[in-house]
Design a protein around this motif. Sequence first.
Motif, PDB file in Angstrom:
ATOM      1  N   GLN A  26       6.680  65.177  45.895  1.00  0.00           N
ATOM      2  CA  GLN A  26       6.093  65.232  44.548  1.00  0.00           C
ATOM      3  C   GLN A  26       4.834  66.090  44.551  1.00  0.00           C
ATOM      4  OE1 GLN A  26       5.414  61.118  43.684  1.00  0.00           O
ATOM      5  NE2 GLN A  26       7.544  60.708  43.141  1.00  0.00           N
ATOM      6  N   LEU A  27       4.000  65.920  45.561  1.00  0.00           N
ATOM      7  CA  LEU A  27       2.756  66.692  45.634  1.00  0.00           C
ATOM      8  C   LEU A  27       3.026  68.176  45.814  1.00  0.00           C
ATOM      9  CD1 LEU A  27       0.210  64.604  47.732  1.00  0.00           C
ATOM     10  CD2 LEU A  27       0.344  64.887  45.262  1.00  0.00           C
ATOM     11  N   ARG A  28       4.062  68.508  46.548  1.00  0.00           N
ATOM     12  CA  ARG A  28       4.389  69.922  46.781  1.00  0.00           C
ATOM     13  C   ARG A  28       4.675  70.652  45.475  1.00  0.00           C
ATOM     14  NH1 ARG A  28       8.851  71.045  50.650  1.00  0.00           N
ATOM     15  NH2 ARG A  28       7.996  73.116  50.473  1.00  0.00           N
ATOM     16  N   LYS A  29       5.089  69.916  44.434  1.00  0.00           N
ATOM     17  CA  LYS A  29       5.451  70.513  43.152  1.00  0.00           C
ATOM     18  C   LYS A  29       4.287  70.567  42.166  1.00  0.00           C
ATOM     19  CE  LYS A  29      10.123  68.784  43.728  1.00  0.00           C
ATOM     20  NZ  LYS A  29      11.071  67.756  43.355  1.00  0.00           N
ATOM     21  N   LYS A  30       3.167  69.922  42.486  1.00  0.00           N
ATOM     22  CA  LYS A  30       2.029  69.868  41.557  1.00  0.00           C
ATOM     23  C   LYS A  30       1.380  71.233  41.397  1.00  0.00           C
ATOM     24  CE  LYS A  30       0.416  65.221  41.371  1.00  0.00           C
ATOM     25  NZ  LYS A  30      -0.695  64.605  40.725  1.00  0.00           N
ATOM     26  N   LYS A  31       1.020  71.543  40.161  1.00  0.00           N
ATOM     27  CA  LYS A  31       0.406  72.836  39.853  1.00  0.00           C
ATOM     28  C   LYS A  31      -1.085  72.874  40.197  1.00  0.00           C
ATOM     29  CE  LYS A  31       3.791  75.008  37.487  1.00  0.00           C
ATOM     30  NZ  LYS A  31       4.751  75.512  38.408  1.00  0.00           N
ATOM     31  N   LYS A  32      -1.826  71.851  39.847  1.00  0.00           N
ATOM     32  CA  LYS A  32      -3.280  71.846  40.040  1.00  0.00           C
ATOM     33  C   LYS A  32      -3.679  70.924  41.186  1.00  0.00           C
ATOM     34  CE  LYS A  32      -4.386  73.361  35.503  1.00  0.00           C
ATOM     35  NZ  LYS A  32      -5.510  73.987  34.952  1.00  0.00           N
ATOM     36  N   LEU A  33      -2.992  71.069  42.296  1.00  0.00           N
ATOM     37  CA  LEU A  33      -3.206  70.201  43.443  1.00  0.00           C
ATOM     38  C   LEU A  33      -4.622  70.331  44.007  1.00  0.00           C
ATOM     39  CD1 LEU A  33      -1.761  68.135  45.238  1.00  0.00           C
ATOM     40  CD2 LEU A  33      -1.131  70.027  46.743  1.00  0.00           C
ATOM     41  N   GLU A  36      -7.160  68.350  41.948  1.00  0.00           N
ATOM     42  CA  GLU A  36      -7.035  66.909  42.141  1.00  0.00           C
ATOM     43  C   GLU A  36      -7.621  66.483  43.496  1.00  0.00           C
ATOM     44  OE1 GLU A  36      -3.657  63.428  41.648  1.00  0.00           O
ATOM     45  OE2 GLU A  36      -3.199  65.469  41.000  1.00  0.00           O
ATOM     46  N   HIS A 134      -1.609  73.184  49.067  1.00  0.00           N
ATOM     47  CA  HIS A 134      -0.157  73.196  49.283  1.00  0.00           C
ATOM     48  C   HIS A 134       0.182  73.659  50.707  1.00  0.00           C
ATOM     49  CE1 HIS A 134       0.030  73.206  44.821  1.00  0.00           C
ATOM     50  NE2 HIS A 134       1.106  72.480  45.040  1.00  0.00           N
ATOM     51  N   MET A 157      -4.178  59.394  44.701  1.00  0.00           N
ATOM     52  CA  MET A 157      -3.247  60.344  44.061  1.00  0.00           C
ATOM     53  C   MET A 157      -1.949  59.644  43.684  1.00  0.00           C
ATOM     54  SD  MET A 157      -3.784  63.779  46.244  1.00  0.00           S
ATOM     55  CE  MET A 157      -4.060  65.164  45.169  1.00  0.00           C
ATOM     56  N   LYS A 158      -1.564  58.681  44.494  1.00  0.00           N
ATOM     57  CA  LYS A 158      -0.356  57.909  44.205  1.00  0.00           C
ATOM     58  C   LYS A 158      -0.624  56.890  43.099  1.00  0.00           C
ATOM     59  CE  LYS A 158       1.022  55.985  48.077  1.00  0.00           C
ATOM     60  NZ  LYS A 158       1.583  55.598  49.398  1.00  0.00           N
TER      61      LYS A 158
END
Length: 161
Positions: A26-33, A36, A134, A157-158
């Motif tokens: 899920q985190l790998r797909k986040k745009k503004k990682l 966050e 990422h 984050m979770k």
Amino acid sequence: MSTELYQNWKENSKDYVAQNKTFYQQLRKKKKLDDEFHELDTKVFEKMDCLDCANCCKTTSPIFQQSDIERVSKALKMKVPEFIETYLNIDEDQDYVLNSAPCPFLGYDNKCIVYKNRPTACREYPHTNRKRMHQILKKTFKNAEVCPAVYHILERMKGVG
């Protein structure tokens, strides 16, 4: 650091990577990682002090780049070959790493005796405030097993912590 935060990490961080494969994806797909991570890095480190733990210094070794070797050996008033022979080994990735744990530069009070001259990897650890998170997500999940701050950042984050 709050004893409760430390205990929570100690009990729940074992094999964090295996426990959180879905969350990792899920985190790998986040745009503004990055944003966050940076926000949570600030919040978590307001409550935690690395000197209360120093688990990274007690259990793992940073990679020593040539510039690190030169800087630390100079601070210790040692010649580079003597420093390498005394403190370092070459690991399976052909990187210089410490030949013992805990770190020989870790004081009884969890303070680093070469702090101003410490290796770059130590300066940047636990890497939760850097750009392009990422690229190091896998390492970050592994660091959750070593560093309670990383564990709590990921748990927040979770939506757990």
